[in-house]
Scaffold this motif. Sequence first.
Motif, PDB file in Angstrom:
ATOM      1  N   ALA A  13      33.570  44.290  33.496  1.00 39.10           N
ATOM      2  CA  ALA A  13      34.982  43.981  33.796  1.00 39.10           C
ATOM      3  C   ALA A  13      35.302  44.253  35.265  1.00 39.10           C
TER       4      ALA A  13
ATOM      5  N   GLU B 233      37.774  36.053  29.979  1.00 42.98           N
ATOM      6  CA  GLU B 233      38.216  37.340  30.560  1.00 42.98           C
ATOM      7  C   GLU B 233      38.762  37.116  31.980  1.00 42.98           C
ATOM      8  N   LEU B 234      38.058  36.288  32.720  1.00 44.19           N
ATOM      9  CA  LEU B 234      38.504  35.972  34.077  1.00 44.19           C
ATOM     10  C   LEU B 234      39.876  35.299  34.047  1.00 44.19           C
ATOM     11  N   GLU B 235      40.031  34.378  33.115  1.00 47.42           N
ATOM     12  CA  GLU B 235      41.294  33.636  33.028  1.00 47.42           C
ATOM     13  C   GLU B 235      42.453  34.579  32.699  1.00 47.42           C
ATOM     14  N   SER B 236      42.182  35.478  31.767  1.00 51.62           N
ATOM     15  CA  SER B 236      43.217  36.421  31.354  1.00 51.62           C
ATOM     16  C   SER B 236      43.612  37.342  32.514  1.00 51.62           C
ATOM     17  N   LEU B 237      42.602  37.839  33.223  1.00 47.24           N
ATOM     18  CA  LEU B 237      42.900  38.719  34.367  1.00 47.24           C
ATOM     19  C   LEU B 237      43.605  37.962  35.482  1.00 47.24           C
ATOM     20  N   ALA B 238      43.163  36.721  35.690  1.00 45.75           N
ATOM     21  CA  ALA B 238      43.780  35.919  36.751  1.00 45.75           C
ATOM     22  C   ALA B 238      45.256  35.694  36.464  1.00 45.75           C
ATOM     23  N   ALA B 239      45.588  35.516  35.185  1.00 46.25           N
ATOM     24  CA  ALA B 239      46.999  35.335  34.820  1.00 46.25           C
ATOM     25  C   ALA B 239      47.798  36.591  35.135  1.00 46.25           C
ATOM     26  N   LEU B 240      47.199  37.746  34.826  1.00 46.35           N
ATOM     27  CA  LEU B 240      47.880  39.015  35.130  1.00 46.35           C
ATOM     28  C   LEU B 240      48.083  39.176  36.635  1.00 46.35           C
ATOM     29  N   PHE B 241      47.018  38.859  37.386  1.00 44.76           N
ATOM     30  CA  PHE B 241      47.120  38.993  38.846  1.00 44.76           C
ATOM     31  C   PHE B 241      48.229  38.096  39.395  1.00 44.76           C
ATOM     32  N   ALA B 242      48.272  36.882  38.860  1.00 39.65           N
ATOM     33  CA  ALA B 242      49.275  35.930  39.353  1.00 39.65           C
ATOM     34  C   ALA B 242      50.680  36.429  39.063  1.00 39.65           C
ATOM     35  N   GLU B 243      50.852  36.989  37.884  1.00 35.47           N
ATOM     36  CA  GLU B 243      52.182  37.490  37.528  1.00 35.47           C
ATOM     37  C   GLU B 243      52.571  38.689  38.390  1.00 35.47           C
ATOM     38  N   LEU B 244      51.621  39.583  38.622  1.00 37.32           N
ATOM     39  CA  LEU B 244      51.931  40.750  39.465  1.00 37.32           C
ATOM     40  C   LEU B 244      52.280  40.309  40.888  1.00 37.32           C
TER      41      LEU B 244
ATOM     42  N   GLU C 209      36.998  41.810  38.140  1.00 37.87           N
ATOM     43  CA  GLU C 209      38.173  42.186  38.948  1.00 37.87           C
ATOM     44  C   GLU C 209      37.884  42.085  40.437  1.00 37.87           C
TER      45      GLU C 209
ATOM     46  N   LEU D 122      37.988  38.567  41.528  1.00 36.30           N
ATOM     47  CA  LEU D 122      39.372  38.092  41.714  1.00 36.30           C
ATOM     48  C   LEU D 122      39.990  38.685  42.977  1.00 36.30           C
TER      49      LEU D 122
END
Lengths: 187, 190
Positions: free
Chosen positions: A6, A38-49, A10, A13
């Motif tokens: 993981a 997993e990458l897609e899910s993290l990327a979505a979080l990063f984009a939102e933050l 990160e 990204l």
Amino acid sequence: MSHLPAETIERLLDGELGPEEQAAAEAHLAGCAACAGELESLAALFAELGALPPEQPPVDLRPLVLARVAPPPWGPRAWALLITQALLVLGLALALAPLLAPLLGAWNVPLPAFSLPEVALPDWVTSPDELWALLGSGGAIPVLEPLGALDPASWAMLIGIAALAWLLLNGYLLRMAATAEAKKGRS
Amino acid sequence: MESWAGVAEDQLIARAQAGQAEAYGELVRRHQARVFGAVRRVVGDADEALDLAQEVFVRAHSALAAFEPGRPFGPWIARVAVNLALNWVQRRRLPTVTLAGDEEATGAARPPPDYSADPERLFLSGERRAAILAAIAELPPHYRAVIELRHVQDCSYETIAATLGIPLSDVKSHLFRARQQLRRRLEDER
């Protein structure tokens, strides 16, 4: 098939992988649906933050900050006002001194008689008069004059100096008060 | 009275360094939302954030003489803000509070994934934004600080380490754990 750690995803990204690590990670991602997810899910979080908007404070911070970093200016106008006041006071003191001097003379409070205390003088001094002579007073013990003995010019000068001191002190106090008020004003 | 709105930031900094208070006032105006938002996300409490945001600008003014011309002011003062806010929280050990406001739900749509180096800013619905802020507020203070610096202020790992005075390895581990917690919390929200 092992998956990418993981932390590697990160760092990918974050753009913190070296070129070789990045190439290897991307090659793995191309063939691994789980890691890609997993990458897609993290990327979505990063984009939102990253999309969190700036937040305007409930009040404008400018006046509050400026009041603390820049005390009210003591500019040319303030100096002109102070000098004008000082000149007016001096003029008034000079004009009124002849009238005031007799009145103030009534405050002539006689100074209490005093005598030199008994002190042990060195052997080579035979009398207090000799001590005064040695100290350069020419042998005469100075006598302080009561205020009433001052002439009008001296009174004028005394009043003028007192008024000037008051003005300067007042200006200083006002400036201090304004600074303190400005600091307090943030609430 | 001079209008500052069109004055370039470099000029403002130079004038503020020369003692022009109004130039510094314009810098405050331009960056107060960034500073207040950063401080509030780390501290949690809006009233305390307001006081701290003022303190950030006062301290930055004291350090302005040493500020190198040509450097961007915004990222610098944001780092000052996060650092000051984190120190303050750690000193006070504030309980975690929610940052969620009373924004009305507008129907959040999940944004498409995008991991380009400079992602475009997404639009967050009020509800989603509140959920993210609440999730951040539940993190320990040092996790909030690294999330703020990395994701909102776009700082590199090295800059975060230098700003917070922690080793690079701590930055990585804090970020990793903070993101894991955020993901868990936000997935529960969905």
